[in-house]
Scaffold this motif. Structure first.
Motif, PDB file in Angstrom:
ATOM      1  N   VAL A 189       0.829  -1.204   0.000  1.00 17.10           N
ATOM      2  CA  VAL A 189       0.000   0.000   0.000  1.00 17.10           C
ATOM      3  C   VAL A 189       0.864   1.255   0.000  1.00 17.10           C
ATOM      4  N   VAL A 190       1.955   1.244   0.759  1.00 17.97           N
ATOM      5  CA  VAL A 190       2.857   2.409   0.769  1.00 17.97           C
ATOM      6  C   VAL A 190       3.473   2.605  -0.608  1.00 17.97           C
ATOM      7  N   TRP A 191       3.901   1.521  -1.225  1.00 18.77           N
ATOM      8  CA  TRP A 191       4.504   1.605  -2.561  1.00 18.77           C
ATOM      9  C   TRP A 191       3.526   2.189  -3.576  1.00 18.77           C
ATOM     10  N   GLN A 192       2.264   1.839  -3.460  1.00 20.31           N
ATOM     11  CA  GLN A 192       1.265   2.356  -4.391  1.00 20.31           C
ATOM     12  C   GLN A 192       0.871   3.801  -4.092  1.00 20.31           C
ATOM     13  N   SER A 193       1.010   4.240  -2.853  1.00 26.82           N
ATOM     14  CA  SER A 193       0.490   5.545  -2.450  1.00 26.82           C
ATOM     15  C   SER A 193       1.523   6.658  -2.504  1.00 26.82           C
ATOM     16  N   VAL A 194       2.795   6.333  -2.368  1.00 20.98           N
ATOM     17  CA  VAL A 194       3.827   7.366  -2.299  1.00 20.98           C
ATOM     18  C   VAL A 194       3.885   8.240  -3.555  1.00 20.98           C
ATOM     19  N   PRO A 195       3.758   7.700  -4.774  1.00 25.20           N
ATOM     20  CA  PRO A 195       3.879   8.568  -5.955  1.00 25.20           C
ATOM     21  C   PRO A 195       2.921   9.751  -5.955  1.00 25.20           C
ATOM     22  N   PHE A 196       1.649   9.525  -5.680  1.00 26.17           N
ATOM     23  CA  PHE A 196       0.680  10.624  -5.682  1.00 26.17           C
ATOM     24  C   PHE A 196       1.030  11.671  -4.636  1.00 26.17           C
ATOM     25  N   ALA A 197       1.292  11.230  -3.407  1.00 26.61           N
ATOM     26  CA  ALA A 197       1.591  12.181  -2.341  1.00 26.61           C
ATOM     27  C   ALA A 197       2.906  12.914  -2.605  1.00 26.61           C
ATOM     28  N   ALA A 198       3.916  12.201  -3.112  1.00 26.97           N
ATOM     29  CA  ALA A 198       5.217  12.842  -3.360  1.00 26.97           C
ATOM     30  C   ALA A 198       5.112  13.894  -4.460  1.00 26.97           C
ATOM     31  N   LEU A 199       4.434  13.586  -5.550  1.00 22.57           N
ATOM     32  CA  LEU A 199       4.293  14.567  -6.631  1.00 22.57           C
ATOM     33  C   LEU A 199       3.457  15.765  -6.190  1.00 22.57           C
ATOM     34  N   THR A 200       2.445  15.529  -5.355  1.00 24.84           N
ATOM     35  CA  THR A 200       1.637  16.633  -4.854  1.00 24.84           C
ATOM     36  C   THR A 200       2.471  17.559  -3.968  1.00 24.84           C
ATOM     37  N   LEU A 201       3.251  16.981  -3.063  1.00 25.76           N
ATOM     38  CA  LEU A 201       4.085  17.797  -2.176  1.00 25.76           C
ATOM     39  C   LEU A 201       5.193  18.510  -2.960  1.00 25.76           C
ATOM     40  N   TYR A 202       5.752  17.820  -3.954  1.00 24.00           N
ATOM     41  CA  TYR A 202       6.770  18.483  -4.773  1.00 24.00           C
ATOM     42  C   TYR A 202       6.191  19.681  -5.505  1.00 24.00           C
ATOM     43  N   ALA A 203       4.984  19.547  -6.044  1.00 19.30           N
ATOM     44  CA  ALA A 203       4.337  20.677  -6.715  1.00 19.30           C
ATOM     45  C   ALA A 203       4.144  21.842  -5.744  1.00 19.30           C
ATOM     46  N   GLY A 204       3.808  21.548  -4.498  1.00 21.79           N
ATOM     47  CA  GLY A 204       3.672  22.613  -3.517  1.00 21.79           C
ATOM     48  C   GLY A 204       5.001  23.264  -3.165  1.00 21.79           C
ATOM     49  N   MET A 205       6.051  22.466  -3.080  1.00 21.87           N
ATOM     50  CA  MET A 205       7.368  23.017  -2.736  1.00 21.87           C
ATOM     51  C   MET A 205       7.902  23.952  -3.813  1.00 21.87           C
ATOM     52  N   THR A 206       7.525  23.701  -5.059  1.00 19.48           N
ATOM     53  CA  THR A 206       8.005  24.581  -6.132  1.00 19.48           C
ATOM     54  C   THR A 206       7.366  25.964  -6.075  1.00 19.48           C
ATOM     55  N   THR A 207       6.297  26.125  -5.301  1.00 14.66           N
ATOM     56  CA  THR A 207       5.647  27.441  -5.199  1.00 14.66           C
ATOM     57  C   THR A 207       6.277  28.324  -4.131  1.00 14.66           C
TER      58      THR A 207
END
Length: 322
Positions: A189-207
């Motif tokens: 479940v962690v392996w399947q869930s990390v991509p969405f959360a990581a890309l979302t947080l990365y998009a926020g960090m770029t702001t």
């Protein structure tokens, strides 16, 4: 000299301009455009919920499913559930399952997002492509791969551990032990869930403006201090939203558990959604299954609504301060 005939003038029909159909005001158009989507979403979301609540208040077994005419029993199904010991055991396991997965998902996703910020352009694109591919893998396909990896005789994990000299893992049956099965499902479940959360947080960090980080580095702040003082306060709302979404995703997780263990061994991986399905399908107690599902929704509401309200207040306060 030409003169007009008064009689003909009176009889001549007057020209009537065709009336244009009345158009709604411009302010109404956005609501009209989104109305079909809203109506469809309400039907798809609210109807199953309302139907589940109604079934949970009825005596609904196989006979009622076939011939109809379910009898109203009020809160009897909920009383039967709450007075039995099994529900509380499953609820405790579900809360543990949710807490472990959510902490790991948010922690690893934050680390991956911070890594993406620091990578070069080509390497960042490669890592993001891998994350998107992992995220795009169907749930059951990924679950089947994990079953094969941990298979007792032909699994890659047992072969690798045996090759490294750990002979006790030769033919080891991972899914016969409750703890090892629980850990494997957490990894899946962690392996399947990390991509969405990581890309979302990365998009926020770029702001976040780079000037804030530069000023902090000039003042001698470490990477941990920059993350704690700048990144977390700036993205508090986003962190809260990602955490809430992952709680919902993990709490109602069903397909992975059912495909691998069906809640076993000995109920070690039975969570509330799995328990509801087993009660409804194995015992044909559709009323109890609906009651468990309704309790699942209520628990999520109790846990998440105060948190989301606090996030909304924080967002309004930040907007007012700005």
């Amino acid at each position: 000299m030409l003169t007009s005939d008064p009689a003909r003038t009176r009889l001549a029909p007057a020209r009537v301009r065709p009336r244009r159909p009345a158009r709604p005001p411009a302010s109404v158009w956005p609501y009209l455009l989104v109305a079909p989507t809203v109506v469809g979403a309400l039907y798809l979301l609210l109807y199953p919920l309302v139907r589940s609540v109604l079934i949970s208040l009825q005596h609904f077994r196989t006979g009622e499913l076939i011939r109809g005419g379910a009898r109203f029993v009020g809160l009897e199904n909920y009383r039967e559930l709450l007075t039995g010991p099994e529900l509380w055991t499953v609820l405790g396991r579900t809360l543990l399952w949710t807490a472990v997965n959510t902490v790991l998902i948010v922690g690893l996703s934050t680390a991956v997002a911070l890594l993406l910020v620091r990578l070069g352009r080509r390497m960042r694109l490669a890592v993001m492509s891998v994350l998107v591919l992992v995220w795009a893998v169907p749930v059951l396909a990924a679950t089947t791969v994990f079953q094969w990896l941990f298979q007792s005789q032909l699994g890659v994990v047992n072969w690798l551990l045996t090759t490294l000299g750990l002979e006790r893992f030769d033919g080891y049956t991972w899914f016969a032990d409750g703890l090892s099965t629980f850990v494997i499902l957490v990894v899946l479940v962690v392996w399947q869930s990390v991509p969405f959360a990581a890309l979302t947080l990365y998009a926020g960090m770029t702001t976040i403006p780079d000037e804030l980080f530069e000023s902090a580095r000039i003042d001698g702040a470490s990477a941990a201090q920059i993350f704690r003082v700048i990144t977390v306060p700036m993205l508090r709302t986003l962190f809260g939203l990602v955490t809430s979404l992952e709680v919902i995703w993990v709490f109602k997780c069903f397909a992975q558990i059912w495909a691998i263990t069906q809640g076993g061994p000995d109920g070690a991986t039975t969570t509330l959604p799995v328990h509801a399905f087993r009660v409804a399908q194995s015992l044909h107690r559709y009323d109890l299954g609906a009651a468990i599902s309704t309790l699942t929704v209520l628990i999520l509401l109790v846990v998440l609504v105060p948190h989301l309200r606090q996030l909304w207040r924080d967002e309004r306060a930040e907007g007012g301060a700005a």
